[in-house]
Design a protein around this motif. Structure first.
Motif, mmCIF file in Angstrom:
data_model
loop_
_atom_site.group_PDB
_atom_site.id
_atom_site.type_symbol
_atom_site.label_atom_id
_atom_site.label_comp_id
_atom_site.label_asym_id
_atom_site.label_seq_id
_atom_site.Cartn_x
_atom_site.Cartn_y
_atom_site.Cartn_z
ATOM 1 N N ARG A 224 0.823 -1.211 0.000
ATOM 2 C CA ARG A 224 0.000 0.000 0.000
ATOM 3 C C ARG A 224 0.853 1.256 0.000
ATOM 4 N NH1 ARG A 224 -3.405 -3.394 3.035
ATOM 5 N NH2 ARG A 224 -2.453 -2.776 5.026
ATOM 6 N N GLU A 225 1.964 1.218 0.730
ATOM 7 C CA GLU A 225 2.889 2.357 0.699
ATOM 8 C C GLU A 225 3.604 2.435 -0.649
ATOM 9 O OE1 GLU A 225 3.620 4.875 2.823
ATOM 10 O OE2 GLU A 225 1.909 4.207 3.989
ATOM 11 N N ALA A 226 4.030 1.294 -1.153
ATOM 12 C CA ALA A 226 4.824 1.252 -2.381
ATOM 13 C C ALA A 226 4.082 1.813 -3.582
ATOM 14 C CB ALA A 226 5.269 -0.180 -2.670
ATOM 15 N N VAL A 227 2.767 1.563 -3.671
ATOM 16 C CA VAL A 227 2.021 1.970 -4.870
ATOM 17 C C VAL A 227 1.395 3.356 -4.727
ATOM 18 C CG1 VAL A 227 1.497 -0.440 -5.370
ATOM 19 C CG2 VAL A 227 -0.210 0.960 -4.176
ATOM 20 N N ARG A 228 1.595 3.978 -3.597
ATOM 21 C CA ARG A 228 0.897 5.239 -3.297
ATOM 22 C C ARG A 228 1.097 6.310 -4.365
ATOM 23 N NH1 ARG A 228 -1.297 6.897 1.552
ATOM 24 N NH2 ARG A 228 -0.302 5.133 2.596
ATOM 25 N N HIS A 229 2.293 6.368 -4.963
ATOM 26 C CA HIS A 229 2.575 7.405 -5.959
ATOM 27 C C HIS A 229 2.831 6.837 -7.359
ATOM 28 C CE1 HIS A 229 2.593 10.653 -3.049
ATOM 29 N NE2 HIS A 229 3.319 9.892 -2.253
ATOM 30 N N LEU A 230 2.475 5.576 -7.558
ATOM 31 C CA LEU A 230 2.567 5.002 -8.902
ATOM 32 C C LEU A 230 1.391 5.497 -9.742
ATOM 33 C CD1 LEU A 230 3.516 1.259 -8.245
ATOM 34 C CD2 LEU A 230 4.993 3.063 -9.155
ATOM 35 N N PRO A 231 1.507 5.456 -11.066
ATOM 36 C CA PRO A 231 0.340 5.766 -11.909
ATOM 37 C C PRO A 231 -0.837 4.889 -11.488
ATOM 38 C CG PRO A 231 2.327 5.611 -13.249
ATOM 39 C CD PRO A 231 2.713 5.150 -11.872
ATOM 40 N N PRO A 232 -2.053 5.446 -11.465
ATOM 41 C CA PRO A 232 -3.213 4.694 -10.969
ATOM 42 C C PRO A 232 -3.392 3.318 -11.603
ATOM 43 C CG PRO A 232 -3.784 6.995 -11.259
ATOM 44 C CD PRO A 232 -2.397 6.835 -11.805
ATOM 45 N N ALA A 233 -3.166 3.207 -12.893
ATOM 46 C CA ALA A 233 -3.353 1.915 -13.560
ATOM 47 C C ALA A 233 -2.369 0.877 -13.023
ATOM 48 C CB ALA A 233 -3.194 2.070 -15.068
ATOM 49 N N ASP A 234 -1.119 1.299 -12.821
ATOM 50 C CA ASP A 234 -0.116 0.380 -12.277
ATOM 51 C C ASP A 234 -0.464 -0.013 -10.850
ATOM 52 O OD1 ASP A 234 1.364 0.387 -14.600
ATOM 53 O OD2 ASP A 234 2.745 1.944 -13.933
ATOM 54 N N ALA A 235 -0.864 0.971 -10.058
ATOM 55 C CA ALA A 235 -1.203 0.698 -8.659
ATOM 56 C C ALA A 235 -2.369 -0.284 -8.566
ATOM 57 C CB ALA A 235 -1.541 2.005 -7.951
ATOM 58 N N GLU A 236 -3.386 -0.065 -9.371
ATOM 59 C CA GLU A 236 -4.559 -0.945 -9.337
ATOM 60 C C GLU A 236 -4.202 -2.369 -9.759
ATOM 61 O OE1 GLU A 236 -7.515 0.909 -11.764
ATOM 62 O OE2 GLU A 236 -7.603 2.716 -10.501
ATOM 63 N N ARG A 237 -3.341 -2.476 -10.762
ATOM 64 C CA ARG A 237 -2.950 -3.802 -11.253
ATOM 65 C C ARG A 237 -2.146 -4.555 -10.176
ATOM 66 N NH1 ARG A 237 -1.830 -2.140 -15.842
ATOM 67 N NH2 ARG A 237 0.361 -1.584 -15.510
ATOM 68 N N LEU A 238 -1.248 -3.861 -9.520
ATOM 69 C CA LEU A 238 -0.435 -4.505 -8.493
ATOM 70 C C LEU A 238 -1.294 -4.904 -7.283
ATOM 71 C CD1 LEU A 238 2.746 -2.251 -8.619
ATOM 72 C CD2 LEU A 238 2.538 -4.612 -9.423
ATOM 73 N N LEU A 239 -2.175 -4.023 -6.858
ATOM 74 C CA LEU A 239 -3.040 -4.337 -5.727
ATOM 75 C C LEU A 239 -3.971 -5.504 -6.040
ATOM 76 C CD1 LEU A 239 -3.889 -0.736 -4.444
ATOM 77 C CD2 LEU A 239 -2.495 -2.473 -3.274
ATOM 78 N N ALA A 240 -4.459 -5.549 -7.271
ATOM 79 C CA ALA A 240 -5.324 -6.663 -7.683
ATOM 80 C C ALA A 240 -4.557 -7.980 -7.647
ATOM 81 C CB ALA A 240 -5.885 -6.407 -9.080
ATOM 82 N N ALA A 241 -3.313 -7.948 -8.107
ATOM 83 C CA ALA A 241 -2.487 -9.166 -8.090
ATOM 84 C C ALA A 241 -2.194 -9.592 -6.648
ATOM 85 C CB ALA A 241 -1.184 -8.925 -8.840
ATOM 86 N N TYR A 242 -1.958 -8.618 -5.776
ATOM 87 C CA TYR A 242 -1.717 -8.917 -4.373
ATOM 88 C C TYR A 242 -2.945 -9.564 -3.740
ATOM 89 C CZ TYR A 242 -1.686 -8.034 0.639
ATOM 90 O OH TYR A 242 -1.816 -8.184 1.984
ATOM 91 N N LYS A 243 -4.116 -9.007 -3.990
ATOM 92 C CA LYS A 243 -5.345 -9.525 -3.394
ATOM 93 C C LYS A 243 -5.725 -10.906 -3.939
ATOM 94 C CE LYS A 243 -7.162 -4.881 -2.529
ATOM 95 N NZ LYS A 243 -8.143 -3.850 -2.954
ATOM 96 N N ALA A 244 -5.300 -11.168 -5.161
ATOM 97 C CA ALA A 244 -5.667 -12.445 -5.790
ATOM 98 C C ALA A 244 -4.686 -13.566 -5.507
ATOM 99 C CB ALA A 244 -5.788 -12.244 -7.304
#
Length: 245
Positions: A224-244
């Motif tokens: 959550r800290e790591a993706v805070r300032h990534l482009p939204p599309a990248d952040a969403e993709r990484l968080l989705a992969a983490y949750k899955a």
């Protein structure tokens, strides 16, 4: 410099700023067993750095930091004098030498709180390592230390290079891999913090790729800290992969 006299002066001036209400509130916030005077950081910093007007050398600087760090009240360390010790080290880190990492290590081991560790890690240890890159070998030992505050210091010390535009990507990656499975909150947070700051300094692609390869092992706090300032599309993709995972 008359070190005992200067340490006593600083303590006296700090006590002149005492605020019992703030003292109790701060003690509860930090879950601290130390003695608290109740001095805001602005006045505390001003009082601490006034000792530097005499332009102390390295020996006097270390001796004053030691005297302030070991000041006690009814057998308990005094929060404000410890913060003052850190402030003078931060302001004159250019006087310190690689061998002084041992002194910083002792302070970290004696800290038991993020409020001391984080300033020592980035500004003192990180400042030394940034100036003398070979001394970063000490951090390689610290990252595997049994004391999690020392491990946190190893990670956060790399922030100095990140903020200066000279990140040690090899160590960030290696330390990240060494710490990624930690259950300790303060370690997870430190990893995410470094990745977040790295993104802010123009290394978003590196952070994206590093995290993408580790969504199966990285913690929720760190990602959550790591993706805070990534482009939204990248952040969403990484968080989705983490949750899955």
């Amino acid at each position: 410099m008359d070190v005992p006299r200067e340490a006593a002066r600083i303590e006296k001036e700090l006590r002149a700023q005492a605020d019992p209400v703030r003292s109790e509130s701060e003690r509860r916030y930090l879950k601290s067993d130390f003695a608290h005077i109740g001095v805001p950081m602005g006045p505390l910093r001003k009082i601490a750095v006034s000792a530097l007007r005499t332009k102390p050398g390295r020996a006097d600087l270390l001796a004053l930091a030691e005297a302030l760090w070991t000041t006690t009240e009814s057998g308990r360390p005094v929060h404000e004098t410890r913060m003052a010790a850190i402030e003078i080290l931060v302001r004159r880190v250019a006087l310190l030498e690689p061998d002084d990492l041992a002194f910083a290590e002792r302070l970290v081991r004696d800290s038991a709180s993020w409020v001391y560790v984080d300033h020592l890690a980035e500004k003192v240890v990180g400042g030394l390592v940034l100036r003398d890159p070979e001394s970063a070998a000490v951090l390689d030992r610290w990252v595997g230390d049994p004391d999690f505050w020392i491990r946190r210091t190893a990670m956060l010390a790399l922030l100095a290079g990140v903020r200066a535009g000279a990140p040690d990507l090899a160590r960030i990656s290696a330390y990240g891999d060494a710490l990624i499975g930690e259950r300790e909150f303060f370690i997870r947070k430190a990893l995410g913090w470094v990745l977040r700051e790295l993104t802010k300094k123009g290394h978003a692609d590196w952070v994206r790729d590093w995290v993408a390869a580790r969504t199966g092992t990285i913690s929720g706090v760190a990602i959550r800290e790591a993706v805070r300032h990534l482009p939204p599309a990248d952040a969403e993709r990484l968080l989705a992969a983490y949750k899955a995972r």
